[in-house]
Design a protein around this motif. Sequence first.
Motif, short mmCIF file in Angstrom:
data_model
loop_
_atom_site.label_atom_id
_atom_site.label_comp_id
_atom_site.label_asym_id
_atom_site.label_seq_id
_atom_site.Cartn_x
_atom_site.Cartn_y
_atom_site.Cartn_z
N UNK A 1 -7.19 1.62 -3.83
CA UNK A 1 -6.00 2.16 -3.16
C UNK A 1 -5.62 1.29 -1.96
N UNK A 2 -6.61 0.84 -1.22
CA UNK A 2 -6.34 -0.02 -0.08
C UNK A 2 -5.63 -1.29 -0.53
N UNK A 3 -6.11 -1.88 -1.62
CA UNK A 3 -5.48 -3.08 -2.15
C UNK A 3 -4.03 -2.82 -2.55
N UNK B 1 1.73 -2.10 -4.38
CA UNK B 1 1.59 -2.10 -5.83
C UNK B 1 0.96 -0.82 -6.36
N UNK B 2 1.13 0.30 -5.63
CA UNK B 2 0.55 1.56 -6.09
C UNK B 2 1.15 1.96 -7.44
N UNK B 3 0.33 2.24 -8.45
CA UNK B 3 0.85 2.60 -9.79
C UNK B 3 1.76 3.82 -9.74
N UNK C 1 2.08 7.46 -5.05
CA UNK C 1 3.08 6.45 -5.43
C UNK C 1 4.34 6.64 -4.59
N UNK C 2 4.92 5.52 -4.18
CA UNK C 2 6.13 5.56 -3.37
C UNK C 2 5.89 5.48 -1.88
N UNK C 3 4.68 5.76 -1.45
CA UNK C 3 4.34 5.64 -0.03
C UNK C 3 4.08 4.17 0.28
#
Length: 331
Positions: A137-139, A145-147, A153-155
Amino acid sequence: MVTLSILDQVPIPSGSDAYKTLEHTLELARTAESLGYYRYWFAEHHSTKGLASTSPEIMMSHIAASTSNIKVGSGGVLLPQYSPFKVAENFRQLEALHPGRVDLGVSRSPGGTAKTRLALTDGINKSLNEFPRQLEELSHYLTDSMPRGHKFAGIKAAPQTDSPPSLWLLGMGENSAKKAAELGIGYVFGHFIKPDRGKNALQTYYQQFQPTYYSPSPSAIIALFVVCGETDEEAEELALSQDLWLLRVEKGLDSRVPSIDEAKQHRYTVTEEERVKNNRKRMIIGSRETVKKKIDKLAEHYQTEEFMVLTNIHDYDERRKSYERLAHIYL
């Protein structure tokens, strides 16, 4: 070609205090930059008398604002205790203030006793098994690039920067090396903690590395204790304080760095003598010639060129001189 960096636990010598030690830290960082050291990282330790680096982010900001080009980093943020989103924003903030100079090193370490860890998490029992998820998640937060299907997602981690801080995983074995390789991030092996596991860990990292946004090829750093004296004999004497300090830390005793005189007066048991001997595997101690020979051998052993050095001896001037002698070998 060996690249040198520093990992600073900000050790407080006996007879001194956090104020003076932090003054010396700034002076040492400026000296390191002038000598050509590549990175200056800060560890994270809590509820201890002898280590004054409890917040790597604050130390990084302080040092980056007082230097010009040396990269600053954390070695490392204790991710299991924190929110990946908050860590991402802290380091994006630093990246916005000091573009291209910020390294984010993270660790799975609990950061101290169970009670200390609970205090860090505000009483919430957070499982260390969540670390792989947190790291992923940090990456994603750092690279936007959050799925799509993820609950967050979207944050977006703010502030937005042209590039993220470089991401590194600190580890001591094959599991951490495998995770770093899978995510395509940098890997720092703690030779100063578990030297016997390094060869397999680095081989795992190199063989399984997947190119990503962060890097097209693997980047590995070896962290180790070094004491460099004018002669082998001088280095051995300087290291006496580090020997006793490490012994006390392992026993959960006073973590301030003892003087050489304290170390000489200590009556070692047979068990303690054996422990000190074993701990020397985590260190390189000697003159310039001896240190160079041993570091060159480690560079070949690990197939890497960057070493991150810790020198936790009592006298600040001698500590600084050790870093200077080391720099004059390679930089």
